[in-house]
Design an enzyme around this catalytic site. Structure first.
Site, PDB file in Angstrom:
ATOM      1  N   SER A 136     -48.616 -49.284  14.892  1.00  0.00           N
ATOM      2  CA  SER A 136     -47.729 -50.295  15.473  1.00  0.00           C
ATOM      3  C   SER A 136     -47.538 -51.452  14.488  1.00  0.00           C
ATOM      4  CB  SER A 136     -48.281 -50.759  16.819  1.00  0.00           C
ATOM      5  OG  SER A 136     -47.326 -51.493  17.540  1.00  0.00           O
ATOM      6  N   ASP A 194     -41.251 -42.886  21.839  1.00  0.00           N
ATOM      7  CA  ASP A 194     -41.912 -44.197  21.828  1.00  0.00           C
ATOM      8  C   ASP A 194     -41.321 -45.095  22.906  1.00  0.00           C
ATOM      9  OD1 ASP A 194     -42.826 -46.859  21.096  1.00  0.00           O
ATOM     10  OD2 ASP A 194     -43.392 -45.997  19.171  1.00  0.00           O
ATOM     11  N   HIS A 231     -45.794 -44.445  22.572  1.00  0.00           N
ATOM     12  CA  HIS A 231     -46.327 -45.325  21.527  1.00  0.00           C
ATOM     13  C   HIS A 231     -47.788 -45.011  21.213  1.00  0.00           C
ATOM     14  CE1 HIS A 231     -46.095 -48.773  18.942  1.00  0.00           C
ATOM     15  NE2 HIS A 231     -47.127 -49.349  19.523  1.00  0.00           N
TER      16      HIS A 231
END
Length: 803
Positions: free
Chosen positions: A671, A744, A778
């Site tokens: 991330s 995601d 994610h």
């Protein structure tokens, strides 16, 4: 005769040959696979009487088949339209009960076949536990009798769990309020098959609306119809004997809460119009109070569609917000309203005002307290005692006040005034206990309250219990953990008079387990659980928290692992892997504090590089990467230079210990850590390669802020452009592995970010490999994808780092 093939055809053949690699799922090498493919210990829940533990078991990973289900993405939700529950739920597959006194585990009998359990909830008297079970066609409600450890089904698969927990206990311990699918529910529309009747149109009326890049928004009229369909429920009262009674007709119920005395129910319902640019939390909402017979008492709040909100993390909407029941009164609502119009840019003496409103709400609400900063939370005690907290992000300040709810004119007393990022000064969290209404309130004993703290200090972590006198405002330390070879977490105080405390204790090679500690009897320790270490192969790996300094004097730290069997005398120079995640601070003191404990159990997961201690790598995990902006300077004004300085300091520190070949260092992150990785490979020569997972690389695609950045692109285009690896792709020449989940669901890190960045790198001749993990969000969940990810990382590191 020679066959002449045009050059452009050779070019096309070349691209076809090397652009794609058709590869089935792979598994990592044996030493990594043994760590990754383990059996997860159960999670633990204890009843309020401290008599029973509920042990919840689940698979270590989901399967790819779990992710390969029907899915609707609407209003920020991801829903399975067949089963009517979130498609992201992680299910429990077995339940056991254990008496705290004898530690004997009891298998819960009567569980459904192939259990897919979620939404577990103890009854107010702790004698029952309800849970949902997801079948192939829908969600059922089940109940467990704790004394017999036997489960029974209460409903068919008609529960609507699309918006989370679908049921609430009523105070009689015999009745559950349940969201059920309407009996006349219409079929969902198929947007892919239905021809549109017109274009999709949105308007901007001139007001500023600086919204972040939310995923899974509504996109068209069909989405609106489907959203209303999946959100609509009928509310039923269901007795433990299976009797069902309609309580409220169909509506889009978004939350329900009984008053402490059980005589009133607060219901939130989603209203129209919907939005295509913000999630359902900002859709219009109406809050209505009903009595227990289902008769409407009062509409207490109506919130309009909130697409437009002022800029800044401290911005809030106008009107009543944070509405809830006062925990120490039979039926009193508490809520806040902004006094600054919700706009942090407005200069006012008080930001918020908190109100009390007594049932049956025939008289006006009364003011309780005004807060100089944004109201954060309230912990109720009794008629004369409550704790209020406010906060202000820009200064990282938080204040805690002692107030007298019976005398609003009495000036609040500031008892804590601190930097929220200053871990060393954190006084801890106030301990609570259940009152006569079964609600958690301040635990008050002889004018004393109690705080449980993490206990981070410059010399290590020593969790504590503090007694705080409400009259003298003086504190007294009741207990401080003295472990230097273990990590102790204080969960809660069980008996204030006896001095018994529930704790969790672990060490580098001892799995976290629960104990009852008696702080009045020479710290007598009684074990409750005995979970085993599933990672025997690395139980003796060398692990320590190292401290070092950045060249500007900022103190940094990280958890250093040496390879399995490493000889500290010979000090062979090994490759180094650094895993990190940048964090923003407003002062150097907070940025330099250590919140890592070397005695924390060594738990390898796909979210770190720890696996690679079995492959001859040194690992610096959770390396501190502070980005500091003091005063009027924002952290991101000097993001790149601070990033490089952090990395250089980390490498220098480990190199000074004599363990590594500093020419063989890799950096990795997930991330925002991926964003960090791409920038470090672009703007420094410190690394041989890097691994970036599920990141964002073009900040112009998140123009109204990202991470902790509150300014928009048009205010500081140079910051957005300088920080964007995509804008500097021509400078990137270091090998990089880019990984992203195909689906995601995180704001800003759309899969497109990685795809376009890879396209730029490839077009500019940079050595890069892109791996898109099918069906993943994610965070990664499927075993097939996680094991393949570990294989990809292992192959990449062997090629570009070790060899």
């Amino acid at each position: 005769m020679k066959l002449k093939i045009p050059f452009f055809l050779f070019l096309g053949l070349s691209l076809t040959t090397y652009a794609q690699e058709n590869l089935s799922y792979q598994k990592p090498s044996k030493s990594i696979l043994e760590l990754a493919d383990y059996e997860r210990a159960p999670s633990v829940s204890m009843d309020t009487k401290k008599e029973y533990l509920l042990l919840s078991y689940r698979n270590t990973y989901k399967s790819l088949d779990d992710l390969n289900q029907d899915e609707l993405r609407l209003g920020g939700l991801r829903i399975n339209p067949v089963t009517n529950i979130s498609s992201t739920v992680t299910y429990v597959n077995n339940l056991k009960l254990q008496k705290v006194s004898d530690k004997k585990e009891m298998q819960v009998a009567g569980l459904p076949d192939n259990p897919r359990i979620s939404n577990l909830s103890w009854s107010p008297n702790d004698k029952k536990i309800i849970f949902s079970h997801t079948t192939n066609t829908g969600v059922e409600l089940w109940v467990i009798d704790v004394s017999t450890a036997k489960a029974t089904k209460l409903t068919e698969a008609t529960v609507n769990a699309n918006l989370g927990n679908p049921f609430s206990w009523m105070n009689d311990n015999e009745t559950i309020l349940v969201k059920m699918l309407p009996k006349n529910r219409a079929a969902l529309l198929d947007s892919k098959k239905d021809l549109p009747t017109g274009p999709i149109i949105s308007n901007a009326d001139g007001e500023k609306s600086q919204n972040r890049t939310y995923p899974d928004m509504l996109k068209n009229k069909n989405d609106e119809i489907n959203f209303e369909n999946i959100m609509t429920s009928e509310l039923y009262k269901i007795n433990l004997n299976g009797t069902a009674t309609l309580f409220q007709k169909a509506a889009m119920y978004a939350g329900e809460s009984f008053s402490p005395d059980g005589n009133y129910l607060m219901l939130n319902t989603i209203q129209k119009p919907f939005s295509y640019i913000v999630p359902l939390s900002r859709f219009p909402m109406k809050t209505t109070i009903y009595d227990v017979a289902g008769k409407e008492v009062k509409v207490v709040n109506e919130v309009p569609l909130t697409e437009i909100i002022p800029k800044g993390f401290m911005a809030v909407r106008k009107g009543r917000r944070n509405m809830s029941w006062r925990a120490d009164k039979p039926a009193t609502l508490v809520y806040a309203e902004a006094l600054d119009g919700g706009d942090p840019a407005n200069k006012v003496d008080y930001r918020d005002e908190v109100f009390l409103w007594n049932a049956p709400f025939t008289t006006a609400a009364t003011s309780l307290v005004k807060t100089p900063q944004r109201y954060s939370r309230m912990i109720w005690g009794n008629d004369n005692i409550a704790i209020v907290t406010d906060e202000w992000y820009d200064t990282r300040n938080t204040k805690t006040y002692l107030i007298n709810p019976s005398n609003p004119s009495q000036e609040p007393k500031v008892i804590f005034d601190r930097n929220s990022q200053d871990s060393y000064s954190n006084p801890g969290n106030f301990e609570t206990k259940k009152n006569q209404y079964n609600r958690y309130v301040l635990a008050i004993e002889n004018d004393n309250v109690f705080l449980i703290g993490d206990g981070f200090t410059k010399n290590g972590q020593f969790p504590f219990i503090t007694e705080y006198n409400l009259k003298t405002l003086q504190s007294k330390r009741l207990y401080t953990s003295a472990y230097t070879d273990k990590k102790e977490d204080i969960i809660e105080i069980e008996d204030f008079k006896k001095g018994t405390v529930l704790v969790q204790i672990q060490s580098k090679n001892e799995y976290p387990n629960y104990y009852i500690r008696n702080i009045k009897e020479k710290n007598k320790l009684t074990p409750i659980t005995a979970f085993k270490n599933p990672f025997e192969s690395i139980k003796n790996v060398s692990k320590e928290v190292i401290k070092y300094k950045r060249k500007d004097g900022v103190e940094l730290s990280g958890t250093l692992y040496l390879p399995v069997g490493y000889d500290k005398v010979k000090k062979e120079k090994m490759p180094l892997l650094i895993w990190a995640y940048p964090a923003e601070y407003k002062d150097k003191n907070s940025a330099g504090q250590v919140t890592q404990n070397p005695n924390e159990f060594t738990f390898p997961s796909y979210g770190s590089f720890v696996y690679w201690v079995t492959k001859g790598y040194v690992v610096l995990d959770d390396a501190a990467f502070p980005i500091i902006g003091e005063g009027t300077t924002e952290p991101n004004d000097n993001f790149i230079s601070q990033l490089v300085d952090n990395a250089e300091a980390a490498i220098n520190a480990v190199d000074a210990l004599g363990y590594i070949n500093r020419k063989k260092v890799a950096i990795g992150g997930h991330s925002y850590g991926a964003f960090m990785t791409a920038n470090l490979l672009t703007h420094s020569n410190l690394f041989a390669c890097g691994i970036a997972r599920s990141g964002a690389y073009n900040r112009t695609l998140t123009p109204f802020g990202f991470q902790s950045e509150q300014r928009n692109y048009w205010e500081t285009p140079e910051v957005y452009n300088t920080m964007s690896p995509f804008m500097n792709a021509d400078k990137m020449k270091t090998p990089m592995l880019l990984v992203h989940g195909e689906a995601d669901n995180n704001p800003g890190t759309f899969t497109l970010q990685t795809e376009r960045y890879f396209q730029a790198l490839k077009g500019l001749g940079a050595p890069a490999r892109m791996v898109i993990l099918p069906k993943e969000s994610h965070g990664y969940a499927a075993k097939e994808n996680i094991l393949h990810l570990l294989w990809e990382q292992d192959q990449f590191l062997e090629k570009y780092l070790k060899n």
